[in-house]
Design an enzyme around this catalytic site. Sequence first.
Site, PDB file in Angstrom:
ATOM      1  N   SER A   1       9.376 -90.909 -34.030  1.00 52.22           N
ATOM      2  CA  SER A   1       8.852 -89.690 -34.637  1.00 52.22           C
ATOM      3  C   SER A   1       7.376 -89.855 -34.951  1.00 52.22           C
ATOM      4  O   SER A   1       6.908 -90.962 -35.248  1.00 52.22           O
ATOM      5  CB  SER A   1       9.626 -89.426 -35.932  1.00 52.22           C
ATOM      6  OG  SER A   1       8.958 -88.465 -36.707  1.00 52.22           O
TER       7      SER A   1
ATOM      8  N   TYR B   1      13.176 -92.344 -44.513  1.00 53.00           N
ATOM      9  CA  TYR B   1      13.519 -91.940 -43.144  1.00 53.00           C
ATOM     10  C   TYR B   1      12.416 -92.383 -42.182  1.00 53.00           C
ATOM     11  O   TYR B   1      12.669 -93.023 -41.160  1.00 53.00           O
ATOM     12  CB  TYR B   1      13.724 -90.412 -43.059  1.00 53.00           C
ATOM     13  CG  TYR B   1      13.711 -89.910 -41.625  1.00 53.00           C
ATOM     14  CD1 TYR B   1      14.780 -90.166 -40.773  1.00 53.00           C
ATOM     15  CD2 TYR B   1      12.596 -89.224 -41.116  1.00 53.00           C
ATOM     16  CE1 TYR B   1      14.735 -89.742 -39.439  1.00 53.00           C
ATOM     17  CE2 TYR B   1      12.555 -88.799 -39.802  1.00 53.00           C
ATOM     18  CZ  TYR B   1      13.632 -89.059 -38.967  1.00 53.00           C
ATOM     19  OH  TYR B   1      13.579 -88.651 -37.658  1.00 53.00           O
TER      20      TYR B   1
ATOM     21  N   LYS C   1      12.273 -95.344 -39.004  1.00 55.92           N
ATOM     22  CA  LYS C   1      11.805 -95.187 -37.606  1.00 55.92           C
ATOM     23  C   LYS C   1      10.768 -96.259 -37.289  1.00 55.92           C
ATOM     24  O   LYS C   1      10.763 -96.856 -36.218  1.00 55.92           O
ATOM     25  CB  LYS C   1      11.193 -93.797 -37.405  1.00 55.92           C
ATOM     26  CG  LYS C   1      12.201 -92.661 -37.453  1.00 55.92           C
ATOM     27  CD  LYS C   1      13.083 -92.667 -36.215  1.00 55.92           C
ATOM     28  CE  LYS C   1      14.284 -91.786 -36.353  1.00 55.92           C
ATOM     29  NZ  LYS C   1      15.283 -91.961 -35.312  1.00 55.92           N
TER      30      LYS C   1
ATOM     31  N   ASP D   1       4.292 -84.070 -47.834  1.00 55.73           N
ATOM     32  CA  ASP D   1       3.827 -83.333 -46.642  1.00 55.73           C
ATOM     33  C   ASP D   1       2.354 -83.633 -46.360  1.00 55.73           C
ATOM     34  O   ASP D   1       1.571 -83.857 -47.281  1.00 55.73           O
ATOM     35  CB  ASP D   1       3.975 -81.820 -46.845  1.00 55.73           C
ATOM     36  CG  ASP D   1       5.324 -81.314 -46.370  1.00 55.73           C
ATOM     37  OD1 ASP D   1       6.144 -82.135 -45.922  1.00 55.73           O
ATOM     38  OD2 ASP D   1       5.553 -80.091 -46.457  1.00 55.73           O
TER      39      ASP D   1
HETATM   40  P1  NAD Z   1      21.159 -84.551 -35.294  1.00 56.97           P
HETATM   41  O1  NAD Z   1      21.567 -84.920 -36.683  1.00 56.97           O
HETATM   42  O2  NAD Z   1      21.456 -83.183 -34.811  1.00 56.97           O
HETATM   43  O3  NAD Z   1      21.776 -85.602 -34.245  1.00 56.97           O
HETATM   44  C1  NAD Z   1      22.033 -86.940 -34.578  1.00 56.97           C
HETATM   45  C2  NAD Z   1      23.446 -87.241 -34.130  1.00 56.97           C
HETATM   46  O4  NAD Z   1      23.747 -88.609 -34.410  1.00 56.97           O
HETATM   47  C3  NAD Z   1      24.506 -86.406 -34.860  1.00 56.97           C
HETATM   48  O5  NAD Z   1      25.380 -85.850 -33.909  1.00 56.97           O
HETATM   49  C4  NAD Z   1      25.219 -87.411 -35.749  1.00 56.97           C
HETATM   50  O6  NAD Z   1      26.585 -87.058 -35.940  1.00 56.97           O
HETATM   51  C5  NAD Z   1      25.049 -88.689 -34.973  1.00 56.97           C
HETATM   52  N1  NAD Z   1      25.062 -89.927 -35.765  1.00 56.97           N
HETATM   53  C6  NAD Z   1      24.349 -90.214 -36.884  1.00 56.97           C
HETATM   54  N2  NAD Z   1      24.618 -91.466 -37.301  1.00 56.97           N
HETATM   55  C7  NAD Z   1      25.509 -91.977 -36.436  1.00 56.97           C
HETATM   56  C8  NAD Z   1      26.171 -93.228 -36.330  1.00 56.97           C
HETATM   57  N3  NAD Z   1      25.976 -94.194 -37.240  1.00 56.97           N
HETATM   58  N4  NAD Z   1      27.012 -93.440 -35.296  1.00 56.97           N
HETATM   59  C9  NAD Z   1      27.240 -92.457 -34.377  1.00 56.97           C
HETATM   60  N5  NAD Z   1      26.662 -91.249 -34.436  1.00 56.97           N
HETATM   61  C10 NAD Z   1      25.796 -91.016 -35.446  1.00 56.97           C
HETATM   62  O7  NAD Z   1      19.590 -84.866 -35.176  1.00 56.97           O
HETATM   63  P2  NAD Z   1      18.575 -84.518 -34.007  1.00 56.97           P
HETATM   64  O8  NAD Z   1      17.593 -83.545 -34.539  1.00 56.97           O
HETATM   65  O9  NAD Z   1      19.294 -84.233 -32.756  1.00 56.97           O
HETATM   66  O10 NAD Z   1      17.802 -85.912 -33.895  1.00 56.97           O
HETATM   67  C11 NAD Z   1      18.087 -86.848 -32.877  1.00 56.97           C
HETATM   68  C12 NAD Z   1      17.179 -88.039 -33.050  1.00 56.97           C
HETATM   69  O11 NAD Z   1      15.820 -87.616 -32.991  1.00 56.97           O
HETATM   70  C13 NAD Z   1      17.314 -88.767 -34.379  1.00 56.97           C
HETATM   71  O12 NAD Z   1      17.156 -90.145 -34.176  1.00 56.97           O
HETATM   72  C14 NAD Z   1      16.167 -88.218 -35.197  1.00 56.97           C
HETATM   73  O13 NAD Z   1      15.762 -89.115 -36.211  1.00 56.97           O
HETATM   74  C15 NAD Z   1      15.107 -88.088 -34.116  1.00 56.97           C
HETATM   75  N6  NAD Z   1      14.052 -87.123 -34.436  1.00 56.97           N
HETATM   76  C16 NAD Z   1      14.391 -85.821 -34.713  1.00 56.97           C
HETATM   77  C17 NAD Z   1      13.402 -84.915 -35.048  1.00 56.97           C
HETATM   78  C18 NAD Z   1      13.749 -83.491 -35.388  1.00 56.97           C
HETATM   79  O14 NAD Z   1      12.905 -82.791 -35.956  1.00 56.97           O
HETATM   80  N7  NAD Z   1      14.933 -82.982 -35.054  1.00 56.97           N
HETATM   81  C19 NAD Z   1      12.055 -85.322 -35.079  1.00 56.97           C
HETATM   82  C20 NAD Z   1      11.743 -86.662 -34.779  1.00 56.97           C
HETATM   83  C21 NAD Z   1      12.767 -87.550 -34.453  1.00 56.97           C
HETATM   84  N1  UDP Z   2       7.709 -75.704 -44.362  1.00 53.41           N
HETATM   85  C1  UDP Z   2       7.680 -74.613 -45.219  1.00 53.41           C
HETATM   86  N2  UDP Z   2       8.857 -74.158 -45.718  1.00 53.41           N
HETATM   87  C2  UDP Z   2      10.065 -74.715 -45.411  1.00 53.41           C
HETATM   88  C3  UDP Z   2      10.078 -75.826 -44.521  1.00 53.41           C
HETATM   89  C4  UDP Z   2       8.874 -76.291 -44.032  1.00 53.41           C
HETATM   90  O1  UDP Z   2       6.612 -74.083 -45.526  1.00 53.41           O
HETATM   91  O2  UDP Z   2      11.103 -74.257 -45.919  1.00 53.41           O
HETATM   92  C5  UDP Z   2       6.426 -76.192 -43.801  1.00 53.41           C
HETATM   93  C6  UDP Z   2       6.108 -77.649 -44.104  1.00 53.41           C
HETATM   94  O3  UDP Z   2       5.405 -77.756 -45.317  1.00 53.41           O
HETATM   95  C7  UDP Z   2       5.272 -78.058 -42.879  1.00 53.41           C
HETATM   96  C8  UDP Z   2       5.870 -77.216 -41.746  1.00 53.41           C
HETATM   97  O4  UDP Z   2       6.545 -76.129 -42.378  1.00 53.41           O
HETATM   98  O5  UDP Z   2       3.926 -77.665 -43.057  1.00 53.41           O
HETATM   99  C9  UDP Z   2       6.868 -77.990 -40.884  1.00 53.41           C
HETATM  100  O6  UDP Z   2       7.854 -78.555 -41.738  1.00 53.41           O
HETATM  101  P1  UDP Z   2       9.129 -79.310 -41.158  1.00 53.41           P
HETATM  102  O7  UDP Z   2       9.929 -79.799 -42.321  1.00 53.41           O
HETATM  103  O8  UDP Z   2       9.818 -78.421 -40.180  1.00 53.41           O
HETATM  104  O9  UDP Z   2       8.514 -80.521 -40.321  1.00 53.41           O
HETATM  105  P2  UDP Z   2       7.664 -81.798 -40.812  1.00 53.41           P
HETATM  106  O10 UDP Z   2       7.071 -81.503 -42.151  1.00 53.41           O
HETATM  107  O11 UDP Z   2       8.643 -82.901 -40.849  1.00 53.41           O
HETATM  108  O12 UDP Z   2       6.608 -81.962 -39.769  1.00 53.41           O
END
Ligand code: NAD
Ligand code: UDP
Length: 339
Positions: free
Chosen positions: A124, A149, A153, A295
Amino acid sequence: MHILVTGGAGYIGSHAVVQLQQAGHTVTVLDNLCNSAEEALLRVARITGTAPGFVLGDVRDRQLLDELFADNRFDAVMHFAALKAVGESVRQPLRYFENNVGGTISLCQAMERAGVFRMVFSSSATVYGDPESVPIPETAPMGEPTNPYGRSKRMVEQVLTELPRADERWSVALLRYFNPVGAHESGLIGEDPQDIPNNLVPYIAQVAIGRLEQLSVFGSDYPTGDGTGVRDYIHVDDLVDGHLRALEVIRERPGVQVWNLGTGRGYSVLEMIRAFEQVSGREIPYRLSPRRAGDIAACWADPEKAGRELGWQARHGLERMMADTWRWQSRNPEGYRKG
Ligand code: NAD
Ligand code: UDP
């Protein structure tokens, strides 16, 4: 290739399963469904015409992993499984480190025992902390992530970086996501937060559908064009496309490679609200609120390295991101639970 997709029932993982299957790969999903529903995989099968293999289980379960790797000859692992709620990670740091860091270590140990050495990892942009300048290239100094969190990562990146130093058979892609949004164009799969959404776009979508009353805009005094936070929102299908290309590249190239996956352009919270209103035809009531702790003001990617080395760039613009989000939300007002 036969790909093990951990977390494949989740938001990004389910979109990855679709593209992997459509590219001709065989997919087995390992997910404990702690933040997802098996229904997502039934929907994937409706899109692709093929049900992916599914194992209900946990990446921390060493015995299960050994059995899984003994029963299948995987060519690579896409590792999405993780907990991702920032606020929860502040209250439950041990749970986050155990799941995200401990889970990845168990998985890598099982891979090593089975002779599988290719991994694509979901990192991330949070590993950059509060960036000194934008856009952010991969060479930017690592900042201090502002929560457990983000630190999980960062720790996993450090763990994975050690592996090829010890055994040159490892090839690892660390993909640093900016802000994934949107949904598959079919409207069948999308992001389905179990509780009140933390992230901006799912929150806006739930206000639009009437599940939530009003959006709080966190901070209107940032040093940005309109005072609200700026982020690099990227369509989930573009993000996943980057994974498939990374998989091809690490097949030929051992070691650790790092790529930013972002569009290279930022939008403010107010711009996001306006874009969603236009696409959905719904008004999004909002109020300006204090900044959210932890943030940062602005964050967007320099995606040049991914362009050059992966032959990748994001294709979908903001309108498409919002249209696909709205299609998913309006056809599935309660997510996977109904409809
Ligand atoms: P999500 O929660 O929808 O998907 C994660 C999946 O992993 C879920 O289905 C959950 O049930 C499963 N899981 C969690 N812990 C587990 C375990 N111990 N064993 C087996 N399964 C497990 O999240 P997402 O948005 O799809 O994110 C996927 C990946 O991308 C994650 O690693 C997250 O940290 C990373 N990521 C997401 C975002 C975002 O904004 N969505 C941004 C940056 C990184
Ligand atoms: N944000 C907001 N209201 C919300 C959720 C997010 O104003 O209810 C804003 C937050 O402050 C940031 C942007 O939207 O500027 C993206 O937030 P998000 O949580 O989606 O992603 P991240 O902060 O992890 O990049």
